[in-house]
Design an enzyme around this catalytic site. Sequence first.
Site, PDB file in Angstrom:
ATOM      1  N   VAL A 211       0.817  -1.213   0.000  1.00  0.00           N
ATOM      2  CA  VAL A 211       0.000   0.000   0.000  1.00  0.00           C
ATOM      3  C   VAL A 211       0.852   1.264   0.000  1.00  0.00           C
ATOM      4  CG1 VAL A 211      -0.231   0.248   2.502  1.00  0.00           C
ATOM      5  CG2 VAL A 211      -2.060   1.046   1.006  1.00  0.00           C
TER       6      VAL A 211
ATOM      7  N   ALA B 183       5.628  -5.353   7.052  1.00  0.00           N
ATOM      8  CA  ALA B 183       4.272  -5.420   6.498  1.00  0.00           C
ATOM      9  C   ALA B 183       4.213  -4.649   5.194  1.00  0.00           C
ATOM     10  CB  ALA B 183       3.252  -4.849   7.473  1.00  0.00           C
ATOM     11  N   ASP B 184       3.472  -5.188   4.235  1.00  0.00           N
ATOM     12  CA  ASP B 184       3.234  -4.489   2.983  1.00  0.00           C
ATOM     13  C   ASP B 184       1.889  -3.780   2.996  1.00  0.00           C
ATOM     14  OD1 ASP B 184       5.319  -5.369   0.606  1.00  0.00           O
ATOM     15  OD2 ASP B 184       5.220  -6.801   2.249  1.00  0.00           O
ATOM     16  N   ARG B 185       0.986  -4.239   3.849  1.00  0.00           N
ATOM     17  CA  ARG B 185      -0.311  -3.565   3.994  1.00  0.00           C
ATOM     18  C   ARG B 185      -0.935  -3.995   5.316  1.00  0.00           C
ATOM     19  NH1 ARG B 185      -4.219  -1.399  -0.253  1.00  0.00           N
ATOM     20  NH2 ARG B 185      -2.523  -1.870  -1.702  1.00  0.00           N
TER      21      ARG B 185
ATOM     22  N   ALA C  48      -0.744  -8.005   5.783  1.00  0.00           N
ATOM     23  CA  ALA C  48      -0.159  -8.749   4.661  1.00  0.00           C
ATOM     24  C   ALA C  48       1.356  -8.573   4.692  1.00  0.00           C
ATOM     25  CB  ALA C  48      -0.704  -8.248   3.336  1.00  0.00           C
TER      26      ALA C  48
END
EC number: 5.3.1.23
Length: 379
Positions: free
Chosen positions: A106, A256-258, A266
């Site tokens: 995100v 974390a990527d999102r 995620a």
Amino acid sequence: MASDSNGPASDNTLKAILYQRGSLRLLDQRKLPLESVYLDIQNSTDGWNAIKDMVVRGAPAIAIAAALSLAVEVFNLEAFDGSPGDAASFLGQKLDYLVSSRPTAVNLSDAATKLKEIISKAVASTTEAKCVFQVYIEAAEIMLEDDVASNRAIGSYGASIIQQQTGKRKLSVLTHCNTGSLATAGYGTALGVIRALHSEGVLQRAYCTETRPFSQGSRLTAYELVHEHIPGTLIVDSAAAALMKAGRVDAVVVGADRVASNGDTANKIGTYSVALCAMFHNIPFYVAAPLTSIDLSLSSGQEIVIEERSPKELLNGRGGLGEAVAAPGISVWNPAFDVTPASLISGIITEKGVITKTSDDDDTFDIKAFAQKTGHASS
């Protein structure tokens, strides 16, 4: 994209992103740890390809590399025949294009949204297209500077909360994938927490998983640990449970990527498995991520789009770059990420503090309230 073999900056700090106004070079992380090769990024197309092909990876680094690739492109434009509105439209289309390179992280879309807002304000205050471009370039450069400061704050907050919860004078921490200087503008998120623990003299050992199939742990995290002289041990992904059962892990910290508004997170595929193991063995499991990784538009992790990568990453060695290692004709499922439920997460470490559960009886986080309190409700 032209390449060269110039090494990192002379201060001996690992840097995935080397930027000066009008020039951007990205460390080709596909070649680490055997080669240190930087690729020249001359425009947004080069940036898109570098992100898609994993030359640069890690949610914060992806966002910054994308923004700077466009900054380099507009800085080097020989001429632009158009109004401020035309310049804004040009930049907006390029940003949308860059966001399409990796859909799960995100930070990239968040950066694009914020940059578009800055562009819109610039259009209203100038009569020249070049002024809009100048404002964009300066905004992208500020993102680069802010990321390092943000990571250092994450490291400090993370080291403090882990020491408080474990109550140990010396502790060992497990991490998954790569979340250090190579995944950010510098210092790192989860690996930044480990780096902070080490600098405070309380880290006994950092354990890193190999992180199949692209081996970000064995190629990149292990590389950073050795480079920074941090005591580290590499394990295969499937050894995490056995390591915890042996009592050799005091805490887990991942990136974390999102992050959804309820705290579902995620991250690189395999994170969910590590979280389940940590819960079973009563080991605190922390997520370290900047507020830009939070997506308040998503109520839960079920709404997070999970990117699926090429079957070649499993069928061929070295993350798809080497010779065939699997039986020809076998089908492949290769998600790049999985979602860890908020119920398995002890806390979310940000640059503004640690987000904790709303109560002992609740398995969710009030992310929105924290964002509003810290002035980041638009995250």
